[in-house]
Design a protein around this motif. Structure first.
Motif, short mmCIF file in Angstrom:
data_model
loop_
_atom_site.label_atom_id
_atom_site.label_comp_id
_atom_site.label_asym_id
_atom_site.label_seq_id
_atom_site.Cartn_x
_atom_site.Cartn_y
_atom_site.Cartn_z
N ALA A 195 3.00 70.63 22.86
CA ALA A 195 1.62 70.25 23.19
C ALA A 195 1.51 68.74 23.38
O ALA A 195 0.84 68.26 24.31
N THR A 197 2.93 67.90 26.69
CA THR A 197 1.99 68.26 27.76
C THR A 197 0.87 67.23 27.88
O THR A 197 0.47 66.87 28.99
N GLU A 198 0.38 66.74 26.74
CA GLU A 198 -0.65 65.69 26.78
C GLU A 198 -0.11 64.40 27.37
O GLU A 198 -0.80 63.71 28.13
N SER A 210 -2.25 72.16 27.00
CA SER A 210 -1.96 71.58 25.70
C SER A 210 -2.82 72.21 24.61
O SER A 210 -2.31 72.53 23.52
#
Length: 166
Positions: A55, A58-59, A113
């Motif tokens: 996550a 992804t951010e 995310s």
């Protein structure tokens, strides 16, 4: 033909209103004691760590995509500002539309995310929060996409009138 146009305009009004009402409903629900048992297995702990890194990645990807597009847009605008081009409005509209497309992509990354963060043993409150976040970002994406489509239609109309005059 007129019936299809009225249905499209009705959808353009009802869809955002439904999304806003859904968001307000999700935000108004306050679940106490989200149903979490407090006991976690080692596998669940490892999964949470791995998914947390995914996550975060992804951010970071969303930030890189949006940041690069902003820098590219500023560079293109400054180049346009200091040039002696006659098509200033058309070029700034193109820069704005390109930035809008990348912002929509960045929103998709942030939604991914959020989904990753709630993938491992979510509580009811986590699911409600995810629903509210996804609804909000979907609403933003909807209006952004609508603005992009309207901008592209304006550009096509301007080009066709310029070609017809020329």
């Amino acid at each position: 033909m007129k019936k299809e146009g009225s249905q499209d305009s009705l959808i353009n009004v009802i869809l955002p209103l439904a999304l806003i009402l859904g968001l307000a409903l999700l935000l108004s629900l306050n679940m106490e004691g989200g149903g979490e048992s407090g006991v976690t297995t080692p596998l669940e702990t490892w999964l949470k760590v791995i998914v947390g890194y995914l996550a975060a990645g992804t951010e970071i990807a969303a930030a890189v995509v949006i940041g690069a597009a902003v820098i590219k847009g500023i560079t293109a605008y400054l180049r346009l500002l200091f040039s002696r081009a006659k098509q200033h409005f058309d070029a700034t509209e193109a820069i704005r539309l390109q930035l809008g497309r990348v912002l929509a992509l960045g929103l998709e990354f942030t939604v991914a995310s959020d989904i990753l963060r709630t993938a491992v043993a979510p509580t009811r409150q986590d699911i409600l929060n995810l629903g509210a976040i996804v609804l909000l970002r979907t609403l933003l994406n909807y209006f952004l996409e609508r603005e992009i489509q309207q901008g592209e239609q304006r550009r096509l109309q301007q080009r066709s009138t310029i070609e017809n005059v020329g």
